[in-house]
Design a protein around this motif. Structure first.
Motif, PDB file in Angstrom:
ATOM      1  N   GLY A 234      10.489   6.189  -5.717  1.00  0.00           N
ATOM      2  CA  GLY A 234       9.752   4.993  -6.141  1.00  0.00           C
ATOM      3  C   GLY A 234       9.074   4.290  -4.978  1.00  0.00           C
ATOM      4  O   GLY A 234       8.005   3.680  -5.136  1.00  0.00           O
ATOM      5  N   ALA A 235       9.696   4.363  -3.806  1.00  0.00           N
ATOM      6  CA  ALA A 235       9.113   3.685  -2.643  1.00  0.00           C
ATOM      7  C   ALA A 235       7.893   4.441  -2.134  1.00  0.00           C
ATOM      8  O   ALA A 235       6.911   3.829  -1.684  1.00  0.00           O
ATOM      9  N   ILE A 236       7.943   5.768  -2.218  1.00  0.00           N
ATOM     10  CA  ILE A 236       6.760   6.556  -1.831  1.00  0.00           C
ATOM     11  C   ILE A 236       5.659   6.317  -2.872  1.00  0.00           C
ATOM     12  O   ILE A 236       4.483   6.159  -2.532  1.00  0.00           O
ATOM     13  N   ALA A 237       6.058   6.221  -4.145  1.00  0.00           N
ATOM     14  CA  ALA A 237       5.077   5.926  -5.203  1.00  0.00           C
ATOM     15  C   ALA A 237       4.448   4.541  -4.990  1.00  0.00           C
ATOM     16  O   ALA A 237       3.245   4.366  -5.165  1.00  0.00           O
ATOM     17  N   GLN A 238       5.273   3.560  -4.583  1.00  0.00           N
ATOM     18  CA  GLN A 238       4.753   2.207  -4.295  1.00  0.00           C
ATOM     19  C   GLN A 238       3.622   2.265  -3.275  1.00  0.00           C
ATOM     20  O   GLN A 238       2.568   1.673  -3.454  1.00  0.00           O
ATOM     21  N   VAL A 239       3.920   2.962  -2.161  1.00  0.00           N
ATOM     22  CA  VAL A 239       2.930   3.059  -1.082  1.00  0.00           C
ATOM     23  C   VAL A 239       1.662   3.723  -1.607  1.00  0.00           C
ATOM     24  O   VAL A 239       0.544   3.296  -1.305  1.00  0.00           O
ATOM     25  N   SER A 240       1.845   4.755  -2.443  1.00  0.00           N
ATOM     26  CA  SER A 240       0.677   5.478  -2.945  1.00  0.00           C
ATOM     27  C   SER A 240      -0.151   4.616  -3.899  1.00  0.00           C
ATOM     28  O   SER A 240      -1.349   4.802  -4.036  1.00  0.00           O
ATOM     29  N   LEU A 241       0.505   3.650  -4.522  1.00  0.00           N
ATOM     30  CA  LEU A 241      -0.193   2.781  -5.487  1.00  0.00           C
ATOM     31  C   LEU A 241      -1.101   1.742  -4.822  1.00  0.00           C
ATOM     32  O   LEU A 241      -2.060   1.263  -5.416  1.00  0.00           O
ATOM     33  N   LEU A 242      -0.752   1.378  -3.598  1.00  0.00           N
ATOM     34  CA  LEU A 242      -1.556   0.362  -2.906  1.00  0.00           C
ATOM     35  C   LEU A 242      -2.981   0.882  -2.715  1.00  0.00           C
ATOM     36  O   LEU A 242      -3.173   1.994  -2.236  1.00  0.00           O
ATOM     37  N   GLU A 243      -3.931   0.053  -3.062  1.00  0.00           N
ATOM     38  CA  GLU A 243      -5.319   0.489  -2.877  1.00  0.00           C
ATOM     39  C   GLU A 243      -5.893  -0.093  -1.594  1.00  0.00           C
ATOM     40  O   GLU A 243      -5.756  -1.288  -1.334  1.00  0.00           O
ATOM     41  N   ALA A 244      -6.503   0.774  -0.808  1.00  0.00           N
ATOM     42  CA  ALA A 244      -7.175   0.336   0.418  1.00  0.00           C
ATOM     43  C   ALA A 244      -8.282   1.322   0.720  1.00  0.00           C
ATOM     44  O   ALA A 244      -8.312   2.411   0.138  1.00  0.00           O
ATOM     45  N   LYS A 245      -9.168   0.945   1.645  1.00  0.00           N
ATOM     46  CA  LYS A 245     -10.320   1.804   1.952  1.00  0.00           C
ATOM     47  C   LYS A 245      -9.878   3.149   2.521  1.00  0.00           C
ATOM     48  O   LYS A 245     -10.402   4.188   2.215  1.00  0.00           O
ATOM     49  N   ASN A 246      -8.893   3.072   3.415  1.00  0.00           N
ATOM     50  CA  ASN A 246      -8.387   4.300   4.041  1.00  0.00           C
ATOM     51  C   ASN A 246      -6.952   4.068   4.502  1.00  0.00           C
ATOM     52  O   ASN A 246      -6.413   2.964   4.351  1.00  0.00           O
ATOM     53  N   ALA A 247      -6.351   5.111   5.080  1.00  0.00           N
ATOM     54  CA  ALA A 247      -4.937   5.033   5.482  1.00  0.00           C
ATOM     55  C   ALA A 247      -4.691   3.923   6.509  1.00  0.00           C
ATOM     56  O   ALA A 247      -3.670   3.242   6.473  1.00  0.00           O
ATOM     57  N   LYS A 248      -5.660   3.765   7.410  1.00  0.00           N
ATOM     58  CA  LYS A 248      -5.498   2.754   8.471  1.00  0.00           C
ATOM     59  C   LYS A 248      -5.412   1.361   7.842  1.00  0.00           C
ATOM     60  O   LYS A 248      -4.550   0.548   8.183  1.00  0.00           O
ATOM     61  N   GLU A 249      -6.313   1.118   6.914  1.00  0.00           N
ATOM     62  CA  GLU A 249      -6.325  -0.201   6.257  1.00  0.00           C
ATOM     63  C   GLU A 249      -5.064  -0.392   5.411  1.00  0.00           C
ATOM     64  O   GLU A 249      -4.506  -1.488   5.342  1.00  0.00           O
TER      65      GLU A 249
END
Ligand code: GLN
Length: 328
Positions: free
Chosen positions: A138-153
């Motif tokens: 679920g924690a990896i899924a949480q991170v994947s759910l966050l929307e941002a322009k790219n990985a750095k952001e």
């Protein structure tokens, strides 16, 4: 006659000075609890992340921060340890703020797994797959759910969110990050399995890397207690006055912490302590007393469920002495 006089004085005293809860000396409390468990030596440092096996098992610290920002600490309070899974309970805020409460239910899940935090079986057995935001899936899924322009952001969002809760700049502990990156094959498998079921919402490698980096952020017990006190203070960091999360999200987050914060021992913890809390294999635990305190403790040796033995004992004792069980 003398007895009557004493009785009248007593009644007059009670009327003039309505029952005041004896002011608890929180500094004395943390000192005493720290001393009480200083010689506890059950548990073992986790070794599946090699760098965690090397941390001095004797380290032990306890902190309380009140919902109005006063702090009290005892023990190795300068020592920084990796936040590990404790970070999941705070990253959840960022995801909930951005994606809304329903997305957490629909795209991750909020039920207990009753299984270890890195269980593959839990993914196979439950239709939600990720099951809840506080186990690894679920924690990896949480991170994947966050929307941002790219990985750095995306990383900046994750880090800034944790920093707002802690009220200071935080850094990634590079030795932990490297050690976990070199050995996190199981988390990669978990992420791939989620992707297979359509329950991972971004690239596998990127999501595991951001998750691992988040777990490697260094904190001390004071930081964790401030973070907990921010939830206790309905989302406003009581030390900086900055808003970390909307007050309306706090009850949902605390509910998830109560359900799954100590993994497969969450029921036992709630039964004994009666507080929402979150632990990490770095040895840290933070508990939240809504409206009152963030209570944190740290010591590296963990039990079979991955929860620090001394940190659990210390927080349980503090909660008892503060009469903090939320179910009473
Ligand atoms: N980074 C750790 C892992 O992925 C976090 C687990 C934990 O703290 N329980 O295994």
């Amino acid at each position: 006659m003398k007895k009557l006089k004493i009785f009248v004085i007593l009644v007059a005293y009670i009327i003039c000075f309505p029952v005041q809860a004896a002011e608890i000396d929180l500094q004395k409390l943390v000192n005493e609890v720290h001393a009480q468990f200083a010689n506890e030596n059950r548990g073992k440092n986790p070794d599946y992340i090699p760098a965690l096996a090397k941390v001095d098992p004797k380290l032990f610290a306890v902190s309380i921060v009140t919902a109005d920002g006063k702090s009290y600490s005892a023990g190795d309070i300068k020592h920084e340890f990796s936040i590990q899974s404790v970070g999941k309970a705070f990253n959840l805020s960022a995801v909930m703020q951005q994606q809304g409460e329903d997305a957490i239910v629909e795209k991750i899940g909020v039920n207990a797994t009753g299984l270890p935090f890195s269980s593959i079986m839990a993914i196979e057995l439950n239709e939600e797959r990720s099951v809840n935001p506080l186990v690894n899936a679920g924690a990896i899924a949480q991170v994947s759910l966050l929307e941002a322009k790219n990985a750095k952001e995306k990383w900046q969002m994750i880090e800034t969110n944790l920093e707002t809760f802690a009220g200071r700049d935080l850094t990634v502990m590079q030795d932990i990050y490297k050690s976990e990156t070199d050995t996190n094959v199981k988390n990669q498998a978990i992420a791939r399995l989620l992707a297979n079921y359509g329950r991972l919402y971004a690239d596998v490698e990127e999501s595991v890397d951001l998750y691992t980096r988040m777990c490697s952020v260094g904190v001390n017990t004071h930081d964790l207690a401030v973070m907990g006190a921010t939830y206790a203070n309905r989302g406003i960091n009581p030390v900086t006055g900055k808003k970390a999360v909307a007050a309306k999200h706090v009850p949902q987050i605390l509910a998830v912490m109560a359900t799954a914060g100590l993994y497969d021992d969450s029921g036992l913890w709630l039964y004994k302590v009666g507080l929402p809390a979150k632990s990490g294999v770095g040895g840290g635990i933070v508990a939240v007393v809504p409206g009152k305190y963030g209570i944190a403790a740290f010591s590296p040796p963990v039990d079979a469920a991955g929860n620090s033995v001394r940190a659990q004992l210390a927080i349980e004792e503090i909660a008892k002495r503060l009469n903090a069980n939320i179910f009473q």
